[in-house]
Design a protein around this motif. Structure first.
Motif, PDB file in Angstrom:
ATOM      1  N   LEU A 114       0.837  -1.192   0.000  1.00 29.58           N
ATOM      2  CA  LEU A 114       0.000   0.000   0.000  1.00 29.58           C
ATOM      3  C   LEU A 114       0.873   1.243   0.000  1.00 29.58           C
ATOM      4  N   ARG A 115       0.337   2.304  -0.585  1.00 30.34           N
ATOM      5  CA  ARG A 115       1.044   3.593  -0.614  1.00 30.34           C
ATOM      6  C   ARG A 115       0.199   4.631   0.105  1.00 30.34           C
ATOM      7  N   ASN A 116       0.829   5.304   1.053  1.00 26.82           N
ATOM      8  CA  ASN A 116       0.188   6.411   1.745  1.00 26.82           C
ATOM      9  C   ASN A 116       0.415   7.670   0.901  1.00 26.82           C
ATOM     10  N   PRO A 117      -0.645   8.290   0.371  1.00 26.57           N
ATOM     11  CA  PRO A 117      -0.470   9.450  -0.497  1.00 26.57           C
ATOM     12  C   PRO A 117       0.133  10.651   0.220  1.00 26.57           C
ATOM     13  N   ASN A 118       0.125  10.635   1.559  1.00 31.75           N
ATOM     14  CA  ASN A 118       0.709  11.742   2.325  1.00 31.75           C
ATOM     15  C   ASN A 118       2.183  11.520   2.622  1.00 31.75           C
ATOM     16  N   GLY A 119       2.704  10.377   2.205  1.00 29.81           N
ATOM     17  CA  GLY A 119       4.120  10.095   2.429  1.00 29.81           C
ATOM     18  C   GLY A 119       4.400   9.818   3.890  1.00 29.81           C
ATOM     19  N   GLY A 120       5.461  10.389   4.387  1.00 32.90           N
ATOM     20  CA  GLY A 120       5.826  10.201   5.785  1.00 32.90           C
ATOM     21  C   GLY A 120       6.827   9.079   5.955  1.00 32.90           C
TER      22      GLY A 120
ATOM     23  N   THR B 105       5.727   5.529   3.873  1.00 32.60           N
ATOM     24  CA  THR B 105       4.975   5.791   2.648  1.00 32.60           C
ATOM     25  C   THR B 105       4.417   4.490   2.090  1.00 32.60           C
ATOM     26  N   PHE B 106       5.204   3.418   2.169  1.00 32.79           N
ATOM     27  CA  PHE B 106       4.771   2.108   1.681  1.00 32.79           C
ATOM     28  C   PHE B 106       4.745   1.116   2.833  1.00 32.79           C
ATOM     29  N   ILE B 107       3.650   0.387   2.939  1.00 36.29           N
ATOM     30  CA  ILE B 107       3.539  -0.684   3.927  1.00 36.29           C
ATOM     31  C   ILE B 107       2.892  -1.890   3.249  1.00 36.29           C
ATOM     32  N   THR B 108       3.022  -3.035   3.871  1.00 40.77           N
ATOM     33  CA  THR B 108       2.347  -4.244   3.406  1.00 40.77           C
ATOM     34  C   THR B 108       1.293  -4.602   4.437  1.00 40.77           C
ATOM     35  N   ALA B 109       0.092  -4.950   3.955  1.00 40.95           N
ATOM     36  CA  ALA B 109      -1.008  -5.282   4.857  1.00 40.95           C
ATOM     37  C   ALA B 109      -1.782  -6.483   4.343  1.00 40.95           C
ATOM     38  N   HIS B 110      -2.404  -7.186   5.259  1.00 42.93           N
ATOM     39  CA  HIS B 110      -3.261  -8.316   4.918  1.00 42.93           C
ATOM     40  C   HIS B 110      -4.591  -7.776   4.403  1.00 42.93           C
TER      41      HIS B 110
END
Length: 139
Positions: free
Chosen positions: A66-72, A75-80
């Motif tokens: 997943l990509r968080n459009p706000n960055g930080g 910014t990218f994480i993996t989720a179930h």
């Protein structure tokens, strides 16, 4: 939105870990939300975009990058897939899950102006989001 607070009593999210959501339910480009708590009597969370398939190590199952459009920092994480709820389309499965969470959790939390992070998730060193009920060996 104000900085999330931690309530003295954190209601358990017992519904999400039991949710049976297949990997195929989500597709690259889908807008999703990961529900994290309650604000003003409603559920709130982090909005993200599904990017690509990715193995979810904490559950040893197919997940999504997943990509968080706000960055930080993350910014990218993996989720179930069971952690995700569609934002980009009216999805009956996601709406049923959302309504069940609202009915189960919001009455247990004070509905003031406070934004409450219920602490249902943590992020591993590999940027993998894990629900407290899915954590293994303290990870």
């Amino acid at each position: 939105m104000a900085q999330p607070a931690r309530p003295p009593y954190v209601p358990a999210d017992t519904l999400t870990p039991q949710r049976d959501m297949s990997h195929a339910h989500f597709r690259p480009g889908d807008q999703v939300v990961i529900l994290k708590g309650v604000a003003e009597g409603e559920l709130w969370g982090d909005a993200m975009t599904v990017v690509a398939p990715s193995w979810h190590t904490p559950t040893d199952e197919d997940g999504w990058r997943l990509r968080n459009p706000n960055g930080g920092e993350q910014t990218f994480i993996t989720a179930h897939p069971r952690y995700l709820v569609h934002l980009s389309r009216r999805c009956p499965d996601c709406l049923i899950h959302l309504r069940a969470l609202e009915n189960h959790l919001t009455p247990k939390v004070d509905s003031t102006d406070t934004v409450i992070d219920c602490g249902w998730y943590s992020t591993t060193a590999l940027n993998q989001l894990v629900h407290t009920a899915d954590a293994r060996d303290g990870r």
